[in-house]
Design a protein around this motif. Structure first.
Motif, PDB file in Angstrom:
ATOM      1  N   SER A  54       0.935  -1.016   0.062  1.00  0.00           N
ATOM      2  CA  SER A  54       0.210   0.046  -0.003  1.00  0.00           C
ATOM      3  C   SER A  54       0.823   1.238   0.046  1.00  0.00           C
ATOM      4  O   SER A  54       1.405   1.616   0.887  1.00  0.00           O
ATOM      5  CB  SER A  54      -0.857   0.021   1.274  1.00  0.00           C
ATOM      6  OG  SER A  54      -1.705   1.074   1.270  1.00  0.00           O
ATOM      7  N   LEU A  56       1.311   5.180  -0.512  1.00  0.00           N
ATOM      8  CA  LEU A  56       0.385   6.188  -0.590  1.00  0.00           C
ATOM      9  C   LEU A  56       0.965   7.147  -1.450  1.00  0.00           C
ATOM     10  O   LEU A  56       2.231   7.426  -1.140  1.00  0.00           O
ATOM     11  CB  LEU A  56      -0.081   6.650   0.882  1.00  0.00           C
ATOM     12  CG  LEU A  56      -0.849   5.578   1.505  1.00  0.00           C
ATOM     13  CD1 LEU A  56      -1.094   6.386   2.962  1.00  0.00           C
ATOM     14  CD2 LEU A  56      -2.023   4.954   0.771  1.00  0.00           C
ATOM     15  N   THR A  60      -0.225  10.935   5.189  1.00  0.00           N
ATOM     16  CA  THR A  60      -1.185  10.913   6.331  1.00  0.00           C
ATOM     17  C   THR A  60      -0.689  11.843   7.512  1.00  0.00           C
ATOM     18  O   THR A  60       0.112  12.480   7.622  1.00  0.00           O
ATOM     19  CB  THR A  60      -1.469   9.583   6.817  1.00  0.00           C
ATOM     20  OG1 THR A  60      -0.513   9.133   7.604  1.00  0.00           O
ATOM     21  CG2 THR A  60      -1.599   8.557   5.776  1.00  0.00           C
ATOM     22  N   ASP A  75      -3.779   7.508  11.647  1.00  0.00           N
ATOM     23  CA  ASP A  75      -3.975   8.397  10.601  1.00  0.00           C
ATOM     24  C   ASP A  75      -5.223   8.953  10.871  1.00  0.00           C
ATOM     25  O   ASP A  75      -5.784   9.856  10.104  1.00  0.00           O
ATOM     26  CB  ASP A  75      -4.123   7.350   9.361  1.00  0.00           C
ATOM     27  CG  ASP A  75      -2.849   6.812   8.860  1.00  0.00           C
ATOM     28  OD1 ASP A  75      -1.541   7.394   9.351  1.00  0.00           O
ATOM     29  OD2 ASP A  75      -2.721   6.069   8.256  1.00  0.00           O
ATOM     30  N   GLU A 112      -6.452  10.079   2.573  1.00  0.00           N
ATOM     31  CA  GLU A 112      -5.286   9.855   1.910  1.00  0.00           C
ATOM     32  C   GLU A 112      -5.103   8.244   1.551  1.00  0.00           C
ATOM     33  O   GLU A 112      -4.200   7.802   0.588  1.00  0.00           O
ATOM     34  CB  GLU A 112      -3.962  10.290   2.849  1.00  0.00           C
ATOM     35  CG  GLU A 112      -3.858  11.358   3.194  1.00  0.00           C
ATOM     36  CD  GLU A 112      -4.727  12.029   4.445  1.00  0.00           C
ATOM     37  OE1 GLU A 112      -5.084  12.976   4.720  1.00  0.00           O
ATOM     38  OE2 GLU A 112      -5.515  10.800   5.132  1.00  0.00           O
ATOM     39  N   TRP A 113      -5.706   7.149   2.250  1.00  0.00           N
ATOM     40  CA  TRP A 113      -5.776   5.905   1.938  1.00  0.00           C
ATOM     41  C   TRP A 113      -6.257   5.564   0.429  1.00  0.00           C
ATOM     42  O   TRP A 113      -5.979   4.575  -0.290  1.00  0.00           O
ATOM     43  CB  TRP A 113      -6.495   5.062   2.958  1.00  0.00           C
ATOM     44  CG  TRP A 113      -5.635   5.146   4.150  1.00  0.00           C
ATOM     45  CD1 TRP A 113      -4.785   5.909   4.585  1.00  0.00           C
ATOM     46  CD2 TRP A 113      -6.427   4.409   5.536  1.00  0.00           C
ATOM     47  NE1 TRP A 113      -4.580   5.581   6.096  1.00  0.00           N
ATOM     48  CE2 TRP A 113      -5.463   4.976   6.523  1.00  0.00           C
ATOM     49  CE3 TRP A 113      -7.496   3.593   5.806  1.00  0.00           C
ATOM     50  CZ2 TRP A 113      -5.836   4.163   7.812  1.00  0.00           C
ATOM     51  CZ3 TRP A 113      -7.877   3.302   7.010  1.00  0.00           C
ATOM     52  CH2 TRP A 113      -6.942   3.562   8.207  1.00  0.00           C
ATOM     53  N   PHE A 116      -3.945   5.351  -3.435  1.00  0.00           N
ATOM     54  CA  PHE A 116      -2.585   4.538  -3.262  1.00  0.00           C
ATOM     55  C   PHE A 116      -1.997   3.963  -4.806  1.00  0.00           C
ATOM     56  O   PHE A 116      -3.084   4.336  -5.778  1.00  0.00           O
ATOM     57  CB  PHE A 116      -3.037   3.044  -2.594  1.00  0.00           C
ATOM     58  CG  PHE A 116      -4.174   2.469  -3.225  1.00  0.00           C
ATOM     59  CD1 PHE A 116      -4.036   1.468  -4.032  1.00  0.00           C
ATOM     60  CD2 PHE A 116      -5.396   2.555  -2.762  1.00  0.00           C
ATOM     61  CE1 PHE A 116      -4.708   0.643  -4.619  1.00  0.00           C
ATOM     62  CE2 PHE A 116      -6.513   1.986  -3.184  1.00  0.00           C
ATOM     63  CZ  PHE A 116      -6.201   0.989  -4.339  1.00  0.00           C
ATOM     64  N   CYS A 136      -5.253  -3.104   2.685  1.00  0.00           N
ATOM     65  CA  CYS A 136      -6.079  -2.168   3.507  1.00  0.00           C
ATOM     66  C   CYS A 136      -7.115  -3.350   4.636  1.00  0.00           C
ATOM     67  O   CYS A 136      -7.187  -4.510   4.291  1.00  0.00           O
ATOM     68  CB  CYS A 136      -7.214  -1.319   2.775  1.00  0.00           C
ATOM     69  SG  CYS A 136      -8.571  -2.039   2.029  1.00  0.00           S
ATOM     70  N   TYR A 175     -14.956   3.284   4.381  1.00  0.00           N
ATOM     71  CA  TYR A 175     -14.631   2.045   4.562  1.00  0.00           C
ATOM     72  C   TYR A 175     -14.771   1.460   3.097  1.00  0.00           C
ATOM     73  O   TYR A 175     -14.230   0.596   2.507  1.00  0.00           O
ATOM     74  CB  TYR A 175     -14.925   1.127   5.585  1.00  0.00           C
ATOM     75  CG  TYR A 175     -13.994   1.459   6.726  1.00  0.00           C
ATOM     76  CD1 TYR A 175     -12.639   1.498   6.769  1.00  0.00           C
ATOM     77  CD2 TYR A 175     -14.596   1.350   8.046  1.00  0.00           C
ATOM     78  CE1 TYR A 175     -11.688   1.606   7.952  1.00  0.00           C
ATOM     79  CE2 TYR A 175     -13.553   1.585   9.112  1.00  0.00           C
ATOM     80  CZ  TYR A 175     -12.188   1.734   8.897  1.00  0.00           C
ATOM     81  OH  TYR A 175     -11.613   1.651  10.080  1.00  0.00           O
ATOM     82  N   LEU A 178     -13.002   2.837   0.062  1.00  0.00           N
ATOM     83  CA  LEU A 178     -11.728   2.230   0.177  1.00  0.00           C
ATOM     84  C   LEU A 178     -11.750   0.764  -0.426  1.00  0.00           C
ATOM     85  O   LEU A 178     -10.928   0.301  -1.161  1.00  0.00           O
ATOM     86  CB  LEU A 178     -11.410   2.413   1.477  1.00  0.00           C
ATOM     87  CG  LEU A 178      -9.751   1.608   1.576  1.00  0.00           C
ATOM     88  CD1 LEU A 178      -8.904   2.567   1.153  1.00  0.00           C
ATOM     89  CD2 LEU A 178      -9.521   1.620   3.167  1.00  0.00           C
ATOM     90  N   TRP A 182      -9.828  -0.986  -3.900  1.00  0.00           N
ATOM     91  CA  TRP A 182      -8.767  -2.029  -3.713  1.00  0.00           C
ATOM     92  C   TRP A 182      -9.458  -3.396  -4.333  1.00  0.00           C
ATOM     93  O   TRP A 182      -8.864  -4.039  -5.226  1.00  0.00           O
ATOM     94  CB  TRP A 182      -8.562  -2.536  -2.306  1.00  0.00           C
ATOM     95  CG  TRP A 182      -7.596  -1.780  -1.666  1.00  0.00           C
ATOM     96  CD1 TRP A 182      -7.670  -0.665  -0.783  1.00  0.00           C
ATOM     97  CD2 TRP A 182      -6.291  -2.147  -1.762  1.00  0.00           C
ATOM     98  NE1 TRP A 182      -6.494  -0.353  -0.472  1.00  0.00           N
ATOM     99  CE2 TRP A 182      -5.383  -1.059  -1.043  1.00  0.00           C
ATOM    100  CE3 TRP A 182      -5.284  -3.184  -2.238  1.00  0.00           C
ATOM    101  CZ2 TRP A 182      -4.170  -1.039  -0.938  1.00  0.00           C
ATOM    102  CZ3 TRP A 182      -3.999  -3.065  -2.433  1.00  0.00           C
ATOM    103  CH2 TRP A 182      -3.261  -2.046  -1.671  1.00  0.00           C
TER     104      TRP A 182
END
Length: 337
Positions: A54, A56, A60, A75, A112-113, A116, A136, A175, A178, A182
């Motif tokens: 991961s 970034l 963060t 984070d 920020e996650w 990636f 993640c 979530y 995110l 992924w």
């Protein structure tokens, strides 16, 4: 079979003649104290399951090192105090201090996650024949504890303030976004975690779990299914009460303390979900004899293997005897060979 094919066949209960796939979990503590033994185990019993990188593109707000003695901020802006090198510390002070969550804006959603390096992830997946987990791992219940502290969160859940519920919806939306990002990559599975059990029971009322958290996990699993990915979850403690719920919403593999709950009690779920480890790290890994370890591994296999359904996993963490960790993998390797 390649390691990737081996894991898929195990998750789908069609591993009739392959070995049991394996994965060792490490905390920096083990590498600091037993680096040579860690290397030995990795050389002789290579992991079949790995995590995607991961990388970034944006920094963060985290400060400090979570595995060093001292202070650390994550984070999300939660503050941790650590007194032991090689393990993560504890959140002792609430980030959200107001009982009505009036100061919830102090929490930073780590957007920020989302930024990636997808090419790095896809290149990693193409360059390995191992089964790749996403880089993640959503943990809604635990993150709420970090934000509010465990004691205060339990009180809040009894009569959730409106602002808290709005934040939970916002966090869950993040979530999901995110995991969608992924899931669009070439990883094989998505993972998430929350420690739900005490030594003897679930930490909250199962009805409360159904109301607030089961829908979150169901959404995570549905995202994975949408993109043809498998799902893995970790949860410590006695979680017998939610095992059938996790199976019902379609979870593929669960990492849980099966010795804490009792192998005879989880055996009824054989063939319905994959047991992603483990071997007892409360008693056996620290204090068991080689014979105890061999017996434990063989009992897991005898009770839970169903042309798959078991992954040879254990955690090499604080207190574990390195000889016992080695024996875990030696025994698993011998069983199917």
């Amino acid at each position: 079979m390649t390691p990737r094919e081996l894991v898929y066949s195990t998750l789908e209960f069609r591993n009739k003649d392959g070995r049991v796939p394996r994965q060792m979990w490490l905390l920096p503590w083990s590498e600091i104290n037993y680096g040579d033994r860690v290397d030995q185990i990795h050389r002789e019993f290579e992991d079949d399951i790995v995590n995607a990188p991961s990388i970034l593109k944006s920094k963060t707000i985290a400060k400090g090192d979570p595995y060093m003695v001292g202070e650390y901020s994550d984070d999300w802006g939660c503050h941790f105090t650590n007194v032991q090198r090689g393990v993560i510390g504890q959140a002792k002070e609430a980030l959200v201090k107001d009982e009505q969550w009036e100061d919830v804006d102090r929490v930073h959603i780590p957007v920020e996650w989302l930024d990636f390096d997808r090419e790095a992830v896809n290149g990693f997946c193409r360059g390995t024949d191992k089964f790749v987990l996403a880089g993640c791992c959503p943990r809604p219940f635990e993150q709420l504890q970090f934000i509010r502290t465990t004691q205060e969160l339990y009180s809040d859940l009894m009569d959730p303030p409106e602002r808290m519920l709005k934040f939970m919806k916002k966090m869950h939306g993040f979530y999901c976004e995110l995991l969608e990002e992924w899931a669009r990559t070439e990883v094989d599975a998505l993972s998430f975690m929350d420690d739900w059990g005490s030594q003897k029971s679930l930490l909250i009322n199962p009805n409360m779990w159904d109301e607030y958290f089961r829908p979150m996990y169901r959404d995570y699993i549905n995202i994975a299914k949408k993109y043809g990915k498998k799902t893995f979850m970790h949860s410590d403690g006695n979680i017998l009460e939610i095992y059938p719920r996790l199976i019902e919403i379609g979870l593929d593999a669960v990492n849980s303390q099966i010795f804490c709950m009792g192998l005879e009690k989880v055996e009824k779920y054989r063939g319905k979900i994959t047991f992603w480890g483990e071997i007892d790290r409360q008693h056996l890994l620290p204090d068991g004899s080689a014979e105890d370890i061999e017996t434990a591994v063989k009992e897991v296999y005898d009770r839970l293997w169903e042309d798959g359904g078991c992954i040879a996993q254990c955690e090499f963490g604080p207190g574990a005897n390195p000889d016992n960790v080695y024996t875990v993998y030696k025994t698993w390797n011998a069983i199917r060979n």
